[in-house]
Design an enzyme around this catalytic site. Structure first.
Site, mmCIF file in Angstrom:
data_model
loop_
_atom_site.group_PDB
_atom_site.id
_atom_site.type_symbol
_atom_site.label_atom_id
_atom_site.label_comp_id
_atom_site.label_asym_id
_atom_site.label_seq_id
_atom_site.Cartn_x
_atom_site.Cartn_y
_atom_site.Cartn_z
ATOM 1 N N TYR A 151 13.333 38.927 155.241
ATOM 2 C CA TYR A 151 12.252 39.889 155.060
ATOM 3 C C TYR A 151 12.570 40.871 153.939
ATOM 4 O O TYR A 151 13.704 41.329 153.781
ATOM 5 C CB TYR A 151 11.986 40.668 156.364
ATOM 6 C CG TYR A 151 10.870 41.682 156.195
ATOM 7 C CD1 TYR A 151 9.540 41.308 156.315
ATOM 8 C CD2 TYR A 151 11.144 43.011 155.874
ATOM 9 C CE1 TYR A 151 8.508 42.220 156.131
ATOM 10 C CE2 TYR A 151 10.126 43.936 155.686
ATOM 11 C CZ TYR A 151 8.803 43.536 155.813
ATOM 12 O OH TYR A 151 7.791 44.433 155.610
ATOM 13 N N GLU A 196 -25.683 35.797 142.558
ATOM 14 C CA GLU A 196 -24.849 36.400 141.510
ATOM 15 C C GLU A 196 -23.636 37.112 142.089
ATOM 16 O O GLU A 196 -22.523 37.012 141.569
ATOM 17 C CB GLU A 196 -25.685 37.397 140.705
ATOM 18 C CG GLU A 196 -26.774 36.751 139.888
ATOM 19 C CD GLU A 196 -27.689 37.796 139.283
ATOM 20 O OE1 GLU A 196 -27.547 38.091 138.087
ATOM 21 O OE2 GLU A 196 -28.538 38.329 140.008
ATOM 22 N N GLN A 256 4.962 43.389 152.970
ATOM 23 C CA GLN A 256 3.893 44.194 153.555
ATOM 24 C C GLN A 256 2.616 44.062 152.726
ATOM 25 O O GLN A 256 1.525 44.315 153.225
ATOM 26 C CB GLN A 256 4.358 45.658 153.619
ATOM 27 C CG GLN A 256 3.350 46.625 154.176
ATOM 28 C CD GLN A 256 3.989 47.956 154.531
ATOM 29 O OE1 GLN A 256 4.765 48.051 155.472
ATOM 30 N NE2 GLN A 256 3.696 48.979 153.753
ATOM 31 N N SER A 280 1.778 51.534 156.372
ATOM 32 C CA SER A 280 0.768 50.482 156.253
ATOM 33 C C SER A 280 -0.286 50.598 157.338
ATOM 34 O O SER A 280 -1.190 49.784 157.426
ATOM 35 C CB SER A 280 1.436 49.105 156.321
ATOM 36 O OG SER A 280 2.262 49.017 157.476
ATOM 37 N N LYS A 320 -0.799 41.558 153.582
ATOM 38 C CA LYS A 320 -1.933 41.718 154.484
ATOM 39 C C LYS A 320 -3.232 42.099 153.789
ATOM 40 O O LYS A 320 -4.288 41.545 154.095
ATOM 41 C CB LYS A 320 -1.593 42.737 155.576
ATOM 42 C CG LYS A 320 -0.756 42.090 156.679
ATOM 43 C CD LYS A 320 -0.182 43.076 157.645
ATOM 44 C CE LYS A 320 0.999 43.830 157.077
ATOM 45 N NZ LYS A 320 2.138 42.949 156.713
ATOM 46 N N THR A 376 -25.780 16.636 133.204
ATOM 47 C CA THR A 376 -24.395 16.754 132.736
ATOM 48 C C THR A 376 -24.472 17.637 131.491
ATOM 49 O O THR A 376 -25.475 17.568 130.761
ATOM 50 C CB THR A 376 -23.771 15.389 132.367
ATOM 51 O OG1 THR A 376 -24.503 14.835 131.285
ATOM 52 C CG2 THR A 376 -23.774 14.414 133.538
ATOM 53 N N HIS A 377 -23.499 18.468 131.289
ATOM 54 C CA HIS A 377 -23.533 19.446 130.179
ATOM 55 C C HIS A 377 -24.772 20.340 130.272
ATOM 56 O O HIS A 377 -25.238 20.845 129.254
ATOM 57 C CB HIS A 377 -23.505 18.758 128.813
ATOM 58 C CG HIS A 377 -22.439 17.712 128.697
ATOM 59 N ND1 HIS A 377 -21.189 17.966 128.193
ATOM 60 C CD2 HIS A 377 -22.449 16.400 129.032
ATOM 61 C CE1 HIS A 377 -20.470 16.851 128.213
ATOM 62 N NE2 HIS A 377 -21.214 15.882 128.725
ATOM 63 N N ASN A 434 -34.854 39.245 141.394
ATOM 64 C CA ASN A 434 -33.514 38.821 140.968
ATOM 65 C C ASN A 434 -32.719 38.121 142.075
ATOM 66 O O ASN A 434 -32.780 38.530 143.233
ATOM 67 C CB ASN A 434 -32.717 40.045 140.488
ATOM 68 C CG ASN A 434 -33.340 40.689 139.265
ATOM 69 O OD1 ASN A 434 -33.942 40.004 138.433
ATOM 70 N ND2 ASN A 434 -33.238 42.004 139.158
ATOM 71 N N SER A 467 -36.253 45.210 140.229
ATOM 72 C CA SER A 467 -35.645 46.030 139.185
ATOM 73 C C SER A 467 -36.216 47.431 139.284
ATOM 74 O O SER A 467 -37.376 47.622 139.654
ATOM 75 C CB SER A 467 -35.968 45.424 137.824
ATOM 76 O OG SER A 467 -35.959 46.422 136.827
ATOM 77 N N LYS A 507 -39.767 41.910 138.069
ATOM 78 C CA LYS A 507 -38.518 41.188 138.331
ATOM 79 C C LYS A 507 -38.304 40.830 139.796
ATOM 80 O O LYS A 507 -38.649 41.562 140.689
ATOM 81 C CB LYS A 507 -37.312 42.034 137.871
ATOM 82 C CG LYS A 507 -37.161 42.190 136.394
ATOM 83 C CD LYS A 507 -36.963 40.877 135.645
ATOM 84 C CE LYS A 507 -35.569 40.315 135.858
ATOM 85 N NZ LYS A 507 -34.549 41.150 135.225
ATOM 86 N N ASN A 510 10.153 42.294 161.972
ATOM 87 C CA ASN A 510 10.026 41.189 161.010
ATOM 88 C C ASN A 510 9.408 39.945 161.642
ATOM 89 O O ASN A 510 8.553 39.298 161.036
ATOM 90 C CB ASN A 510 11.384 40.866 160.397
ATOM 91 C CG ASN A 510 11.963 42.053 159.643
ATOM 92 O OD1 ASN A 510 11.246 43.042 159.405
ATOM 93 N ND2 ASN A 510 13.228 41.980 159.278
#
Ligand code: ARG
Length: 462
Positions: free
Chosen positions: A316, A289, A321, A22, A324, A154-155, A284, A276, A282, A109
């Site tokens: 353990y 996003e 392991q 690891s 992490k 709303t919606h 963006n 773009s 563009k 451990n």
């Protein structure tokens, strides 16, 4: 030979080393590992479990290894498995015999549980600082646009006018809860597992209080089996991180919508937008996003750890392991998102004329219904009257503000000149004047509360 090689007759297969090592990710814990070992060795020396001189040699050796790692002079060895054994091996190479005593009364451990807790304590505080920066950016946007009205939705249909500041402060509240959740998670992370040994404690007369004091832990794990098996704190952290990502993602989504030409509520700074490769026009909202997109990773980290833990017997198991990388990925992702969202929000420009225009029209229908209800018409009937009025407007291509008093009165005799005075977003928000409402007076109170929260936090940090 391996540090645990005594009972083995054959060499470890290279593929085995590759598979179970690891070090390529837990090397990140070197600072915590060394600090934990220094505290452990100090305590061993003070308790007479090793000699004072040995303890001193260990601590000095570890300090030197720390400096070497920070200077980029150390190459870790995958055959030494993990950060714990890599450092022990380096120590023994450097100082000889005393290094071989470091692991007295300790196991990897309890050591790994310690390192992860120390790491998370530090990162939780760092994340809280970043959350504070984001809250400050939201607060500043609210402060500098205090009288701007916009439609609340709303919606995703225009619903009722709200102050833009009110909308910003809604996010402030969400991140405030996140901040508190992290503080809460910190409390349960701040528990010392060291002293649990492999699982049952140790036969050496150790002093756990002293180690807790040296490392700044406010509590000590009360059960050795639990101490080495418990990753609840990491799950809690990942859950808190997931929720922060949910909030960031919702904010990101609003910014994507608001910056579209269809809405045009905000303009993002060029510095936090992209173009773009084919469409010259563009601009963006990539930041928003990507933040929205990265949310899934953090959910994945949470689900991964929950799944790792669900079938494990005490204590353990090597499965653990796998904790992490999930935690590290969530920390990195969250930090990256918070770091970029704050400046993107502070440099975002609002278009108040556009938001105001969108906040009028049918978004004022509830206000007229409330007006009729205040004149004595039961609200359900007032609702019906307004429904008809809205339909009438749609049929005739008009907005509510364009209706004459006569037209209004033909739907209900209760309408009078006062009703006409209600037909603006400003009048609408003004009337929602109670705790938590969007009236300027109430939003000013929210602003003051938010300012106080951040000021108190700054004081605490100083
Ligand atoms: N690298 C291990 C981990 O991250 C450290 C603990 C290993 N303990 C053991 N008994 N194999 O979990």
């Amino acid at each position: 030979m391996k540090l645990w090689g005594g009972r083995f007759q054959e060499e470890t297969d290279g593929r085995m080393d590759d598979f179970h090592s690891s070090i390529h990710f837990d090397r990140r814990l070197y600072r915590e590992d060394i600090a934990g070992s220094i505290a452990h060795a100090t305590m061993l020396g003070e308790c007479g479990i090793i000699s004072k001189e040995e303890a001193e040699a260990i601590c000095q050796g570890l300090e030197e290894i720390l400096a070497d790692i920070e200077a980029g002079k150390v190459e870790f060895d995958p055959a030494a498995e993990d950060i714990h054994m890599n450092i022990e091996k380096l120590l023994t190479e450097q100082i000889g015999d005393p290094g071989r005593k470091l692991h007295t009364g300790r196991s990897r451990n309890d050591q790994v549980a310690l390192d992860l807790r120390m790491y998370l304590k530090r990162e939780i505080e760092a994340l809280q600082e970043l959350l504070t920066e984001l809250q400050r950016a939201l607060l500043e946007q609210a402060e500098s646009n205090q009288d701007v009205v916009m439609p609340g939705y709303t919606h995703l249909q225009r619903a009722q006018p709200v102050l833009f500041a009110h909308h910003m402060l809604a996010y402030f509240e969400m991140f405030q809860r996140d901040y508190e959740r992290l503080s809460d998670c910190y409390k349960r992370t701040d528990v010392l597992p060291l002293g649990a040994g492999a699982l049952a404690g140790t036969t050496f007369p150790i002093d756990r209080e002293r180690v807790a004091e040296l490392l700044g832990f406010s509590q000590i794990a009360q059960n050795s089996l639990d101490a080495v098996s418990d990753r609840d704190f990491a799950v809690e952290f990942l859950a808190a991180a997931s929720l922060i990502m949910v909030h960031l993602s919702r904010l990101g989504e609003e910014i994507v919508i608001w910056s579209s030409q269809e809405f045009g509520f905000v303009e993002l700074s060029d510095s936090f937008s992209t173009g773009s490769s084919i469409m010259p026009q563009k601009k963006n909202p990539d930041v928003a996003e990507l933040v929205r997109g990265k949310t899934g990773r953090v959910f994945g980290d949470l689900v991964a750890l929950l799944t790792v833990l669900k079938g494990l017997p005490l204590a353990y198991n090597k499965d653990m392991q796998e904790d992490k990388e999930s935690v590290f990925d969530a920390v990195d992702t969250l930090k990256g998102c918070l770091e970029i969202m704050a400046p993107m929000i502070s440099t975002m420009k609002l278009r108040p004329e556009t938001t105001r225009k969108a906040a009028g029209g049918f978004a004022l229908a509830t206000d007229l219904a409330d007006f009729l209800a205040k004149r004595g018409l039961p609200f359900r009937q007032a609702h019906e009257v307004l429904g008809k009025l809205v339909y009438h407007c749609i049929q005739n291509g008009k907005q509510l503000e364009e209706l004459s008093l006569e037209e209004l009165a033909s739907f209900s005799p209760l309408f009078d000149g006062e009703a006409l005075g209600l037909l603006s977003p400003e009048a609408s928000v003004e009337l929602r004047d109670h705790l938590g409402g969007t009236a300027p007076r109430q939003v000013a109170k929210q602003l003051a509360r938010a300012q106080k929260i951040l000021a108190g936090r700054q004081e605490k940090q100083q």
